[in-house]
Write a protein that holds these residues in place. Sequence first.
Motif, PDB file in Angstrom:
ATOM      1  N   GLU A   1       0.849  -1.414  -0.003  1.00 50.31           N
ATOM      2  CA  GLU A   1       0.086  -0.014  -0.164  1.00 50.31           C
ATOM      3  C   GLU A   1       0.822   1.433   0.019  1.00 50.31           C
ATOM      4  OE1 GLU A   1      -2.959   2.628  -0.019  1.00 50.31           O
ATOM      5  OE2 GLU A   1      -3.002   0.680  -0.397  1.00 50.31           O
ATOM      6  N   SER A   2       1.808   1.213   0.755  1.00 51.23           N
ATOM      7  CA  SER A   2       2.762   2.202   0.813  1.00 51.23           C
ATOM      8  C   SER A   2       3.621   2.517  -0.577  1.00 51.23           C
ATOM      9  CB  SER A   2       3.801   2.257   1.840  1.00 51.23           C
ATOM     10  OG  SER A   2       4.711   3.263   2.062  1.00 51.23           O
ATOM     11  N   VAL A   3       4.032   1.278  -1.239  1.00 55.13           N
ATOM     12  CA  VAL A   3       4.719   1.597  -2.625  1.00 55.13           C
ATOM     13  C   VAL A   3       3.613   2.151  -3.410  1.00 55.13           C
ATOM     14  CG1 VAL A   3       5.621   0.038  -4.361  1.00 55.13           C
ATOM     15  CG2 VAL A   3       6.379  -0.253  -1.707  1.00 55.13           C
ATOM     16  N   ALA A   4       2.504   1.428  -3.409  1.00 58.57           N
ATOM     17  CA  ALA A   4       1.441   2.046  -4.441  1.00 58.57           C
ATOM     18  C   ALA A   4       1.199   3.651  -4.401  1.00 58.57           C
ATOM     19  CB  ALA A   4      -0.144   1.182  -4.411  1.00 58.57           C
TER      20      ALA A   4
ATOM     21  N   LEU B   1      -2.622  -5.031  -7.486  1.00 55.04           N
ATOM     22  CA  LEU B   1      -2.491  -6.384  -7.813  1.00 55.04           C
ATOM     23  C   LEU B   1      -1.261  -6.547  -8.803  1.00 55.04           C
ATOM     24  CD1 LEU B   1      -6.251  -7.264  -8.767  1.00 55.04           C
ATOM     25  CD2 LEU B   1      -4.882  -7.999  -6.929  1.00 55.04           C
ATOM     26  N   LEU B   2      -0.788  -5.562  -9.366  1.00 57.13           N
ATOM     27  CA  LEU B   2       0.388  -5.666 -10.180  1.00 57.13           C
ATOM     28  C   LEU B   2       1.409  -5.783  -9.055  1.00 57.13           C
ATOM     29  CD1 LEU B   2      -0.297  -3.432 -13.374  1.00 57.13           C
ATOM     30  CD2 LEU B   2      -0.141  -5.900 -13.105  1.00 57.13           C
ATOM     31  N   LEU B   3       1.571  -4.986  -8.334  1.00 59.53           N
ATOM     32  CA  LEU B   3       2.570  -4.780  -7.187  1.00 59.53           C
ATOM     33  C   LEU B   3       2.797  -6.420  -6.538  1.00 59.53           C
ATOM     34  CD1 LEU B   3       2.235  -1.379  -5.726  1.00 59.53           C
ATOM     35  CD2 LEU B   3       4.053  -2.157  -7.123  1.00 59.53           C
ATOM     36  N   LEU B   4       1.494  -6.772  -6.087  1.00 57.92           N
ATOM     37  CA  LEU B   4       1.475  -8.149  -5.486  1.00 57.92           C
ATOM     38  C   LEU B   4       2.085  -9.090  -6.437  1.00 57.92           C
ATOM     39  CD1 LEU B   4       0.569  -9.978  -3.099  1.00 57.92           C
ATOM     40  CD2 LEU B   4      -1.671 -10.110  -4.055  1.00 57.92           C
ATOM     41  N   VAL B   5       1.673  -9.274  -7.525  1.00 55.13           N
ATOM     42  CA  VAL B   5       2.267 -10.031  -8.743  1.00 55.13           C
ATOM     43  C   VAL B   5       3.818 -10.220  -8.792  1.00 55.13           C
ATOM     44  CG1 VAL B   5       2.401 -10.839 -11.045  1.00 55.13           C
ATOM     45  CG2 VAL B   5       0.294 -10.400  -9.946  1.00 55.13           C
ATOM     46  N   CYS B   6       4.272  -8.664  -8.786  1.00 54.52           N
ATOM     47  CA  CYS B   6       5.720  -8.294  -8.825  1.00 54.52           C
ATOM     48  C   CYS B   6       6.464  -8.851  -7.506  1.00 54.52           C
ATOM     49  CB  CYS B   6       6.014  -6.929  -8.854  1.00 54.52           C
ATOM     50  SG  CYS B   6       5.381  -6.368 -10.734  1.00 54.52           S
ATOM     51  N   ALA B   7       5.717  -8.741  -6.407  1.00 58.77           N
ATOM     52  CA  ALA B   7       6.219  -9.162  -5.166  1.00 58.77           C
ATOM     53  C   ALA B   7       6.417 -10.777  -5.129  1.00 58.77           C
ATOM     54  CB  ALA B   7       5.483  -8.625  -3.681  1.00 58.77           C
TER      55      ALA B   7
ATOM     56  N   ALA C   1      -2.907 -12.429   0.576  1.00 61.37           N
ATOM     57  CA  ALA C   1      -2.456 -11.030   0.309  1.00 61.37           C
ATOM     58  C   ALA C   1      -3.467 -10.587  -0.823  1.00 61.37           C
ATOM     59  CB  ALA C   1      -1.215 -10.858   0.140  1.00 61.37           C
ATOM     60  N   ALA C   2      -3.410 -11.419  -1.987  1.00 59.10           N
ATOM     61  CA  ALA C   2      -4.520 -11.211  -2.704  1.00 59.10           C
ATOM     62  C   ALA C   2      -5.785 -10.982  -2.352  1.00 59.10           C
ATOM     63  CB  ALA C   2      -4.449 -12.238  -3.857  1.00 59.10           C
TER      64      ALA C   2
END
Length: 365
Positions: free
Chosen positions: A44-47, A66-72, A158-159
């Motif tokens: 959330e902070s990164v987004a 969701l894109l950040l979650l996939v990257c993580a 997380a998703a």
Amino acid sequence: MKDTPFQTLVLSTVFVLAVGTLLVLGRTILMPIVTATILVYLLESVAAGLRRLPVLRHLPLGVLRLLLLVCAAAVVFVLAAVFSATVREIMAVAPTYEENLRTMVDGIAGYFHFEDDVLWDRVTAETIGRIDLRRFSLAVLGGFTNLGSVVLMVIIYAAFITVERRSFQRRLTAGLRSPDQSARVLAVVGAINEKISRYLAFKTLINIVLGTISYAILWAFGVDFALFWAVVIGVLNYIPYVGSLLAVAFPVALSLAQFGSIGLTVGLGAALTAVQVTLGNIIEPRLIGRQLNLSPFVVLLALALWTTLWGIPGAILAVPLTSILAIVLASFDKTRWLALLLAERVDGPERPGSDTGSSQALTDS
């Protein structure tokens, strides 16, 4: 009927014991959920930071999350694969490292003319002769090769947390009896989100910088598996106080086995320690400061407690979880004194709802 102090003490003790039992018995279920929640805070902070960029400003926030979650998830799985491969490689070269240690010891014995000393032979047989780097590497690092299923569960949780953020505030408001209660709970959640997100974002940035500089130092010294050790240094730096010591100790100890040179090992240890001290004592206080307002002694106790309950993951999560507890305790008049006991400064943790923290609540869409 008003509860007596004795009844309150008994009920509090029973509650603490019940929670402790739940944390121990439910470790396999609770730890991925808690880790996923902390990961969502970080993303959330990164987004929020990426939304300031012109290109990503028009991207829907849910899609960006969701894109950040996939990257993580991709980064974590790649690192897990690197860890697994590196552990196997360390075990393969372990005999060579052991031979280097014996050669170094023989050289020291020859320099001081100890090679024919019976006591020296006995001491080396009980120390260097008993070293089994393969078993040691498997015991210390083997756990990294079994993280696949845990990481998968964390990503799934997380998703779901990310997807359901939009409806959480509506459900929470509907479940509470009054608007005042709803506003107060949302203020607490907002304070948690603001402080934990900021802490994790800056801590992660510092750890990335630390890992990058450490990799350059390890590569310059010619240390085997430099990338692996750099990642380990960055991850262990999440653990307060002892994490930075362990992060330096592992590569320095194996460098002695690799090179068989005390001079190179001392130089490597000094360089890595200098980076740790600079970032930990100069840069990190300026970026993070004392915003979580936790007493150092409380942090040590929390570190010991969560490490006992959940091992290394508990040690990494100790500071965020203790900070969340302090914020919750500070939001109620009857428990505010407990929050003050956890605090480093006399003014104690701020009462949630008195600042702008609620505007950044976890429940924001």
